[in-house]
Design a protein around this motif. Sequence first.
Motif, PDB file in Angstrom:
ATOM      1  N   PHE A  81       1.648   6.764  -8.699  1.00  0.00           N
ATOM      2  CA  PHE A  81       2.578   6.114  -9.622  1.00  0.00           C
ATOM      3  C   PHE A  81       3.335   5.008  -8.890  1.00  0.00           C
ATOM      4  O   PHE A  81       3.490   3.903  -9.409  1.00  0.00           O
ATOM      5  CB  PHE A  81       3.555   7.127 -10.228  1.00  0.00           C
ATOM      6  N   ALA A  82       3.790   5.303  -7.676  1.00  0.00           N
ATOM      7  CA  ALA A  82       4.513   4.304  -6.885  1.00  0.00           C
ATOM      8  C   ALA A  82       3.607   3.102  -6.579  1.00  0.00           C
ATOM      9  O   ALA A  82       4.057   1.959  -6.625  1.00  0.00           O
ATOM     10  CB  ALA A  82       5.031   4.923  -5.594  1.00  0.00           C
ATOM     11  N   SER A  84       1.122   2.055  -8.455  1.00  0.00           N
ATOM     12  CA  SER A  84       0.895   1.309  -9.692  1.00  0.00           C
ATOM     13  C   SER A  84       2.124   0.508 -10.105  1.00  0.00           C
ATOM     14  O   SER A  84       1.992  -0.534 -10.734  1.00  0.00           O
ATOM     15  CB  SER A  84       0.478   2.250 -10.821  1.00  0.00           C
ATOM     16  N   GLU A  85       3.307   0.988  -9.762  1.00  0.00           N
ATOM     17  CA  GLU A  85       4.549   0.297 -10.118  1.00  0.00           C
ATOM     18  C   GLU A  85       4.864  -0.852  -9.161  1.00  0.00           C
ATOM     19  O   GLU A  85       5.623  -1.740  -9.502  1.00  0.00           O
ATOM     20  CB  GLU A  85       5.723   1.282 -10.109  1.00  0.00           C
ATOM     21  N   ASN A  86       4.294  -0.827  -7.971  1.00  0.00           N
ATOM     22  CA  ASN A  86       4.574  -1.837  -6.963  1.00  0.00           C
ATOM     23  C   ASN A  86       3.538  -2.945  -7.074  1.00  0.00           C
ATOM     24  O   ASN A  86       2.486  -2.895  -6.450  1.00  0.00           O
ATOM     25  CB  ASN A  86       4.548  -1.211  -5.566  1.00  0.00           C
ATOM     26  N   THR A  87       3.856  -3.974  -7.855  1.00  0.00           N
ATOM     27  CA  THR A  87       2.904  -5.060  -8.063  1.00  0.00           C
ATOM     28  C   THR A  87       2.801  -5.970  -6.849  1.00  0.00           C
ATOM     29  O   THR A  87       1.868  -6.740  -6.745  1.00  0.00           O
ATOM     30  CB  THR A  87       3.302  -5.900  -9.298  1.00  0.00           C
TER      31      THR A  87
END
Length: 104
Positions: A81-82, A84-87
């Motif tokens: 999740f981290a 995927s959230e860190n673009t």
Amino acid sequence: MGQAKQRGTQAERMAQARAKIEAGRPEKLICNGCKADVTDIHPVDTRGLRGIEAIWVGQCECGQTTFAASGEPKAVEAFFFALSENTELTLGSQSKDGETHETA
């Protein structure tokens, strides 16, 4: 005598830890971008990541970075999740044996 000393010297304990990580090394990763096999896989230092046993990273020929992780399901889910959230994920460089890590 401390518990660590009962398990062997520091060098022996480090070798045991490396062997445990290598035993879990995946044969290959599947690229998230082009679905090709990624066989050049390196371990990532997981110290400080509670619930994560091992993280593996591979760079596909197409340029995509692919990760694999093992450990407690909630911790692995949080790790991905981290990601995927860190673009703007910036990877550092780490030696193949996982000993040294430099951030980019």
